[in-house]
Motif scaffolding. Sequence first.
Motif, PDB file in Angstrom:
ATOM      1  N   PHE B  30       8.991  -0.911  -0.871  1.00 32.34           N
ATOM      2  CA  PHE B  30       7.701  -1.306  -1.473  1.00 32.34           C
ATOM      3  C   PHE B  30       7.735  -2.760  -1.929  1.00 32.34           C
ATOM      4  N   THR B  40       1.994  -1.240  -0.185  1.00 37.03           N
ATOM      5  CA  THR B  40       2.382  -0.134   0.688  1.00 37.03           C
ATOM      6  C   THR B  40       2.605   1.144  -0.117  1.00 37.03           C
ATOM      7  N   GLY B  41       2.019   2.221   0.355  1.00 37.38           N
ATOM      8  CA  GLY B  41       2.252   3.526  -0.264  1.00 37.38           C
ATOM      9  C   GLY B  41       3.070   4.404   0.659  1.00 37.38           C
ATOM     10  N   ILE B  52       1.578   5.177  -4.678  1.00 36.62           N
ATOM     11  CA  ILE B  52       1.921   3.772  -4.836  1.00 36.62           C
ATOM     12  C   ILE B  52       2.142   3.510  -6.325  1.00 36.62           C
ATOM     13  N   PRO B  53       3.191   2.864  -6.771  1.00 40.03           N
ATOM     14  CA  PRO B  53       4.348   2.543  -5.931  1.00 40.03           C
ATOM     15  C   PRO B  53       5.100   3.819  -5.562  1.00 40.03           C
ATOM     16  N   ALA B 106      -5.036   5.141  -1.295  1.00 43.75           N
ATOM     17  CA  ALA B 106      -4.039   5.833  -2.133  1.00 43.75           C
ATOM     18  C   ALA B 106      -4.724   6.914  -2.954  1.00 43.75           C
TER      19      ALA B 106
END
Lengths: 352, 171
Positions: B30, B40-41, B52-53, B106
């Motif tokens: 990440f 980025t998830g 995320i995270p 997300a």
Amino acid sequence: MTDIAIVAYQQSDCVSDAGATNEVELIMPVLQRTFAQAGLTNAQDVDFVCSGSCDYQQGAAFAFVLGVDALGAVPPIKESHVEMDAAWALYESILKIRMGHAESALVYGFGKSSPGELPIVLSQQLDPYYLAPLWVDTISLAAMQARMMLDQGLITERDMAEVVARSRRNAKSNPHAQVNGDVSADDVLAEETYVSPLRRSDCCPVSDGACAIVIATVEKAKEWGKPYAVIKGMDHRIESHNMGMRDITDSQSTRLAAAAVGVNDGRVDVAELYAPFSHQELILSKALGLGEETSINPSGGVLAGNLLMASGLARVGEVFNRIVAGEAERGIAHATSGPCLQHNMITVVEKA
Amino acid sequence: MSEEQDMITDIEVPINLKYNFTAGAAATRFLTQVKKGVLTGQRCPECAQVYIPPRGSCPACGCATEEEVELADKATVQSFTIVSIPIPNNPIQPPYIIANLVADGANISFLHLISECVNEDVHIGQRVQAEWKPEEEWTHAMDNIRYFKPIDEPTVPVDMIGKLPVTGLEG
């Protein structure tokens, strides 16, 4: 008193540095293997979950909460944690079952010991008041203990070296051990001292890793149809914080706990003792009254790999493995906490 | 005792312990992406929630999350607080807004700041976008994003928060 069945035990390898792997990443594969062994899917299939770990090892507050991410905790599960070795999480789980609040439980312990300066981290964690201002570390305390025993003629350096040699030899058949090999007592004695009178190999290594156990009522274990061993008794006693207030060449608390669970009421085929230092194994064997018929630390013990906060639970797991494999009928597992064997727990495990 | 001595009632024992911190494999991936300016998830293989995270596991299902999902730097306000009291050693001067934000794509929120706004106008469901620092200042940290600022998009209904695709409200 209801017997409790152990139905599964798994552990990770003891590694000196798990590198970038975080706690959840350490726990998850161990839990997956434990669930598979018990025939379970995830923590939803047991009634209670309890873990052991220590935030001081990671140097982060509430670090243990992240461990729950490995369980599958939705819908919400009944879960608890002890800020100590998971052997005490096993104790809590057994109480939960005996009180009738659960029929089965998952117990796990984990720790990354490598990130901090462990000897000082441990002594600061366990004694924030009395000796902490002196910055005395756990290895130095153990060295004082060994020195007292040597000076009083209770043990010799060769006795200690023989403990190390046997541990290394036994660890050769333990796939998870961190240190093993054919080392003689003479080889150990030839090493220079580290914190006198201790040599490096008198001290357990620093290890990262995790382990897990599934327990249940005997009825439940029969229903699951998996091989199991039974926990006949468990007792723990603690001695004074203050080093000057107890005889550190002996272990009164171990002796009391052993008497309470009837260690010597039957033959002890195997004893897994949590002795982070070689001389402590000698103290424990004596306090437990173990004789020639007992195989002591056939796994190599924690001198071969010390998964802090999981090592006590691992001792129970090692005895379970041997009983289920038919190598032993009755065994004891010992767990310790605090400097110089301050707090001790004894578990008696028998063939079903 | 022959001499009278003052009673010692307290001592100071400062404790400093050193640790080598490691973020973990999932967080490392990440943070490597954050250094490139990308959020980025990770998607759970069972329940399909995107975290995320990411921490490498789905806390609901207890399984490992391997699939990486690139998320938008647009987000929706799930909840927020206007902080009016200064916190010692915190460089941010009050009043400021700290919010739970759900990035598009997300399902779970992260904490960040909201700025360039009238504090009193911030509301649940509000659409915001990351205000990134200049690229040359990017490092392995979420404060590559200075804060999130409101954008001119309709408020997301409460039951839709955390359910938007990467393409956002209309997508």
